[in-house]
Write a protein that holds these residues in place. Structure first.
Motif, PDB file in Angstrom:
ATOM      1  N   HIS A   1     -21.264  33.508 -48.045  1.00  0.00           N
ATOM      2  CA  HIS A   1     -21.597  33.254 -46.642  1.00  0.00           C
ATOM      3  C   HIS A   1     -21.647  31.752 -46.367  1.00  0.00           C
ATOM      4  O   HIS A   1     -21.874  30.963 -47.261  1.00  0.00           O
ATOM      5  CB  HIS A   1     -22.959  33.889 -46.300  1.00  0.00           C
ATOM      6  CG  HIS A   1     -22.915  35.374 -46.235  1.00  0.00           C
ATOM      7  ND1 HIS A   1     -23.593  36.102 -45.305  1.00  0.00           N
ATOM      8  CD2 HIS A   1     -22.242  36.274 -46.989  1.00  0.00           C
ATOM      9  CE1 HIS A   1     -23.358  37.392 -45.475  1.00  0.00           C
ATOM     10  NE2 HIS A   1     -22.551  37.526 -46.503  1.00  0.00           N
ATOM     11  N   PRO A   2     -21.453  31.386 -45.098  1.00  0.00           N
ATOM     12  CA  PRO A   2     -21.471  29.949 -44.795  1.00  0.00           C
ATOM     13  C   PRO A   2     -22.846  29.331 -45.066  1.00  0.00           C
ATOM     14  O   PRO A   2     -23.880  29.908 -44.716  1.00  0.00           O
ATOM     15  CB  PRO A   2     -21.122  29.884 -43.303  1.00  0.00           C
ATOM     16  CG  PRO A   2     -21.159  31.267 -42.788  1.00  0.00           C
ATOM     17  CD  PRO A   2     -21.103  32.213 -43.937  1.00  0.00           C
ATOM     18  N   ALA A   3     -22.809  28.170 -45.678  1.00  0.00           N
ATOM     19  CA  ALA A   3     -24.050  27.492 -46.036  1.00  0.00           C
ATOM     20  C   ALA A   3     -24.846  27.108 -44.793  1.00  0.00           C
ATOM     21  O   ALA A   3     -26.075  27.074 -44.816  1.00  0.00           O
ATOM     22  CB  ALA A   3     -23.734  26.243 -46.855  1.00  0.00           C
ATOM     23  N   LEU A   4     -24.136  26.842 -43.709  1.00  0.00           N
ATOM     24  CA  LEU A   4     -24.833  26.373 -42.517  1.00  0.00           C
ATOM     25  C   LEU A   4     -25.615  27.498 -41.841  1.00  0.00           C
ATOM     26  O   LEU A   4     -26.352  27.260 -40.893  1.00  0.00           O
ATOM     27  CB  LEU A   4     -23.834  25.743 -41.540  1.00  0.00           C
ATOM     28  CG  LEU A   4     -23.178  24.469 -42.098  1.00  0.00           C
ATOM     29  CD1 LEU A   4     -22.045  24.006 -41.203  1.00  0.00           C
ATOM     30  CD2 LEU A   4     -24.205  23.362 -42.240  1.00  0.00           C
ATOM     31  N   ALA A   5     -25.450  28.745 -42.335  1.00  0.00           N
ATOM     32  CA  ALA A   5     -26.223  29.844 -41.770  1.00  0.00           C
ATOM     33  C   ALA A   5     -27.616  29.926 -42.396  1.00  0.00           C
ATOM     34  O   ALA A   5     -28.449  30.692 -41.937  1.00  0.00           O
ATOM     35  CB  ALA A   5     -25.481  31.160 -41.971  1.00  0.00           C
ATOM     36  N   LEU A   6     -27.865  29.130 -43.423  1.00  0.00           N
ATOM     37  CA  LEU A   6     -29.185  29.152 -44.065  1.00  0.00           C
ATOM     38  C   LEU A   6     -30.208  28.424 -43.193  1.00  0.00           C
ATOM     39  O   LEU A   6     -29.856  27.638 -42.315  1.00  0.00           O
ATOM     40  CB  LEU A   6     -29.108  28.466 -45.433  1.00  0.00           C
ATOM     41  CG  LEU A   6     -28.220  29.141 -46.484  1.00  0.00           C
ATOM     42  CD1 LEU A   6     -28.094  28.251 -47.710  1.00  0.00           C
ATOM     43  CD2 LEU A   6     -28.806  30.495 -46.865  1.00  0.00           C
ATOM     44  N   SER A   7     -31.480  28.695 -43.471  1.00  0.00           N
ATOM     45  CA  SER A   7     -32.534  27.981 -42.745  1.00  0.00           C
ATOM     46  C   SER A   7     -32.578  26.533 -43.220  1.00  0.00           C
ATOM     47  O   SER A   7     -32.002  26.179 -44.246  1.00  0.00           O
ATOM     48  CB  SER A   7     -33.878  28.639 -43.008  1.00  0.00           C
ATOM     49  OG  SER A   7     -34.318  28.309 -44.315  1.00  0.00           O
ATOM     50  N   GLY A   8     -33.287  25.688 -42.474  1.00  0.00           N
ATOM     51  CA  GLY A   8     -33.365  24.264 -42.826  1.00  0.00           C
ATOM     52  C   GLY A   8     -33.873  24.043 -44.242  1.00  0.00           C
ATOM     53  O   GLY A   8     -33.308  23.259 -44.999  1.00  0.00           O
ATOM     54  N   GLY A   9     -34.944  24.760 -44.605  1.00  0.00           N
ATOM     55  CA  GLY A   9     -35.507  24.583 -45.939  1.00  0.00           C
ATOM     56  C   GLY A   9     -34.553  25.072 -47.013  1.00  0.00           C
ATOM     57  O   GLY A   9     -34.400  24.450 -48.064  1.00  0.00           O
ATOM     58  N   GLN A  10     -33.871  26.187 -46.717  1.00  0.00           N
ATOM     59  CA  GLN A  10     -32.889  26.701 -47.685  1.00  0.00           C
ATOM     60  C   GLN A  10     -31.724  25.736 -47.826  1.00  0.00           C
ATOM     61  O   GLN A  10     -31.228  25.504 -48.924  1.00  0.00           O
ATOM     62  CB  GLN A  10     -32.380  28.072 -47.227  1.00  0.00           C
ATOM     63  CG  GLN A  10     -33.416  29.177 -47.366  1.00  0.00           C
ATOM     64  CD  GLN A  10     -32.934  30.477 -46.748  1.00  0.00           C
ATOM     65  OE1 GLN A  10     -32.238  30.467 -45.726  1.00  0.00           O
ATOM     66  NE2 GLN A  10     -33.292  31.587 -47.350  1.00  0.00           N
ATOM     67  N   GLN A  11     -31.300  25.169 -46.709  1.00  0.00           N
ATOM     68  CA  GLN A  11     -30.194  24.204 -46.764  1.00  0.00           C
ATOM     69  C   GLN A  11     -30.574  23.018 -47.639  1.00  0.00           C
ATOM     70  O   GLN A  11     -29.764  22.518 -48.415  1.00  0.00           O
ATOM     71  CB  GLN A  11     -29.845  23.707 -45.365  1.00  0.00           C
ATOM     72  CG  GLN A  11     -29.105  24.726 -44.537  1.00  0.00           C
ATOM     73  CD  GLN A  11     -28.562  24.134 -43.248  1.00  0.00           C
ATOM     74  OE1 GLN A  11     -28.350  22.925 -43.139  1.00  0.00           O
ATOM     75  NE2 GLN A  11     -28.343  24.983 -42.266  1.00  0.00           N
ATOM     76  N   GLN A  12     -31.821  22.568 -47.502  1.00  0.00           N
ATOM     77  CA  GLN A  12     -32.223  21.411 -48.299  1.00  0.00           C
ATOM     78  C   GLN A  12     -32.268  21.777 -49.779  1.00  0.00           C
ATOM     79  O   GLN A  12     -31.856  20.986 -50.629  1.00  0.00           O
ATOM     80  CB  GLN A  12     -33.577  20.877 -47.794  1.00  0.00           C
ATOM     81  CG  GLN A  12     -33.956  19.510 -48.327  1.00  0.00           C
ATOM     82  CD  GLN A  12     -32.973  18.412 -47.969  1.00  0.00           C
ATOM     83  OE1 GLN A  12     -31.794  18.467 -48.334  1.00  0.00           O
ATOM     84  NE2 GLN A  12     -33.431  17.397 -47.271  1.00  0.00           N
TER      85      GLN A  12
END
Ligand code: ATP
Ligand code: MG
Lengths: 273, 321
Positions: free
Chosen positions: A165-176
């Motif tokens: 899945h696209p990484a940008l679909a993660l939440s802010g904390g998950q993205q970090q």
């Protein structure tokens, strides 16, 4: 003068001065840094010990990010950047001619204030550094590295079913945490973190802090933070910068309770900054 | 003063909600205007469809696959024109896409700053040259050069490739494709460059911080991140090439035949309409030309819809993101 100040204030620093080539050690010697004619760092001499968390604190614009970015030569990307002095990583001067900047940046990983995943899938984000640096033998091995890195960043359980899945679909904390996983995948020795939790809510922040403490077992961490409680919670030592000068470095406990310098005391008691 | 303030307040309140009467008129006028392009498009399609009835009844779907184009005996088949349009567009896009994306990468990433604006401007200027001027240049410069140098050379060195076999005519598919490439390259460059420049600095930094070289940042991060804009530029350029009339008509050779050789003269949908419509005699002849117009209209609409579809899908993937 500033150079020896920090060693008197910090017991850990004193012990560290004995061995120059311990892996994971960062040292700057009389580092001056300029953007064009604007001097941002003044004679900064600082040592980071293996497997410690060093927090950098100080008012906005005092040069913390700039200092951090001299340690993996990210400042090279700024055309007007100039510097003097030495930065040693594992005893090697990274600004010496012939230094392999790409290898340096692999060894000294970085996590940015704003999480910055690539607009690719979760898996591709973590695998990016592995691919460009040819760190995996085959696909299988690469998948293992991806999993290991995501586990190390505490993200595996949350994303293992949606790696494509696209990484940008993660939440802010998950993205970090994904960015942390991406940095870990190339097996750095040192992690530079520039306010990694400043854009996150308290729960996500707590997760990043726990993660930093865990990662300390294997990595040396330099973290910039505006959050003094955060510095107090996670760091072993803290350096206080003011207007481009390193005012004081000390064991975090000591620095927050018995700072040597008046300016440090003013800052941590909230009298300015 | 307080009176004026309160009057202002009411005015603002009212502005928020459409007042019955004049506002409704305004509302429906705007809606009508917004729908006008759609109406024009549909009207155009319907008109073309109606006016081509004679031809459609006479030839059916075979119109698209028949190669005979014989006004004297009343045999009309559009295949040579369809073929010519697709082939010249294909040549143009195959050349313009890599050239344009390469130029865009150069301008957005590699060129020294003082060079970026002027070169970018010159590329844009290519799109401003009237197509008849390209046609003239094609006739007087490109075609002779192709005939005397480029085509013989290609024939000698790639003799195994059917595309490069046959007598060098100068005018023909290759000449038209090359002209098209020059004419559409600004669209590829413009949109690609915009898209590449729009890739955020923090994403490049992330790539550098993982040990990427400048080239890896461009190839593996900047260009993939900009891909929707790049495809948009290429599809826009394709649409342009399909419908380009003047320059192609001047250089294609105007021969209603099909040839596998790029060197051979041919014809396109747009050129045959431009060339023959004024002289067409007979209802079936005119009707056949109108059906060619219908085919061209359908192709361009479909290409544009496809590009929209593709772009919106990529955009959605990015936004889901
Ligand atoms: N790329 C740049 N070009 C020119 N000047 C810069 C650049 N980056 C930072 N500076 C300047 O260098 C000084 C130090 O900036 P730096 O970002 O290192 O501070 P900081 O301590 O990280 O601040 P903050 O806490 O707000 O992040 C500031 O005066 C800033 O304006
Ligand atoms: Mg900063």
């Amino acid at each position: 003068m500033l150079g020896n100040l920090h060693s008197t204030a910090a017991p850990l620093t004193a012990s560290a001065t004995t061995s120059a080539s311990v892996p994971g050690v960062v040292e700057t010697r009389h580092l001056d840094f300029f953007y064009g004619n604007h001097q941002v760092l003044f004679d900064v001499s600082l040592r980071v010990v293996q497997h410690e968390i060093l927090a950098l604190i100080g008012p906005s614009g005092c040069g913390k990010s700039t200092f951090l970015r001299t340690l993996n030569r990210m400042n090279d990307l700024v055309p007007s950047a100039r510097w003097q002095g030495e930065v040693l990583i594992d005893g090697q001067d990274i600004y010496a001619p012939g230094c392999d900047v790409m290898a340096l940046r692999r060894k000294v990983g970085m996590v940015f204030q704003r999480s910055n995943p690539f607009p690719f899938s979760i898996e591709e984000n973590v695998a990016y550094g592995v691919k460009i640096n040819h760190l995996a033998r085959d696909r299988q091995h690469r998948a293992e590295i991806v999993e290991r890195s995501l586990r190390a960043a505490g993200l595996w359980e949350e994303v293992k079913d949606r790696l494509r899945h696209p990484a940008l679909a993660l939440s802010g904390g998950q993205q970090q945490r994904l960015c942390i996983a991406r940095a870990l995948a190339v097996e750095p020795e040192i992690l530079l973190m520039d306010e990694p939790a400043s854009a996150l809510d308290p729960i996500a922040t707590a997760r990043i802090e726990e993660l930093a403490i865990e990662l300390k077992q294997r990595y040396t961490i330099v973290i910039v933070t505006h959050n003094l409680q955060q510095a107090a919670r996670i760091s072993d030592r803290t350096s206080f910068f003011l207007m481009g000068k390193l005012m004081e470095t000390g064991a975090t406990q000591t620095l927050f309770t018995k700072p040597v310098r008046k300016e440090t005391e003013d800052y941590i008691t909230g009298r300015f900054g | 003063m307080s009176a004026s303030a309160s009057r202002l307040g009411t005015a603002r309140e009212e502005g928020r909600r459409p007042r019955p009467g004049s506002d409704a008129v305004f509302h429906w006028t705007l809606r009508g205007l917004a729908l006008a392009p759609l109406a024009i498009l549909i009207g155009l399609g319907v008109q073309l469809f109606r006016a081509s009835a004679a031809s459609r009844h006479a030839f059916g779907w075979g119109f698209l696959t028949q190669s005979a184009w014989d006004p004297v005996f009343g045999h009309f088949g559009a295949w040579p024109f369809l073929f010519g349009t697709l082939l010249t567009t294909g040549v143009g896009v195959v050349i313009a896409a890599p050239l344009g994306v390469g130029t865009a990468v150069f301008l957005a990433e590699l060129a020294p700053f003082w060079l970026r604006a002027p070169v970018g401007y010159l590329v844009e200027l290519l799109a401003a040259v009237p197509s008849v001027v390209y046609g003239l240049w094609g006739i007087f410069v490109l075609a002779p050069w192709l005939q005397q140098s480029a085509e013989p050379w290609l024939g000698d060195h790639f003799s195994g490739v059917p595309l490069f076999q046959g007598a060098p005519y100068g005018v023909g598919y290759l000449a038209a494709g090359l002209i098209l490439a020059v004419m559409i390259v600004p669209f590829v460059v413009g949109l690609s460059r915009q898209a590449i420049s729009a890739v955020p600095a923090h994403q490049r930094e992330a790539a550098y911080a993982l040990g990427s070289t400048r080239w890896e940042v461009i190839r593996r991060v900047a260009v993939p991140t900009a891909r929707s804009g790049i495809w948009g530029g290429i599809l826009l350029a394709t649409g342009r090439a399909l419908g380009e009339t003047m320059a192609v008509t001047m250089i294609i050779g105007n021969r209603p035949a099909v040839s596998a050789s790029l060197f051979a003269p041919g014809y396109t949908l747009a050129s045959v309409i431009a060339n023959e419509f004024t002289e067409a005699t007979g209802a079936l002849y005119i009707s056949s030309l109108i059906e060619i117009g219908l085919v061209l209209f359908a192709i361009t609409v479909v290409v544009n819809l496809l590009s929209r579809l593709l772009l919106s899908r990529i955009a959605r993937a990015g936004a889901a993101a």
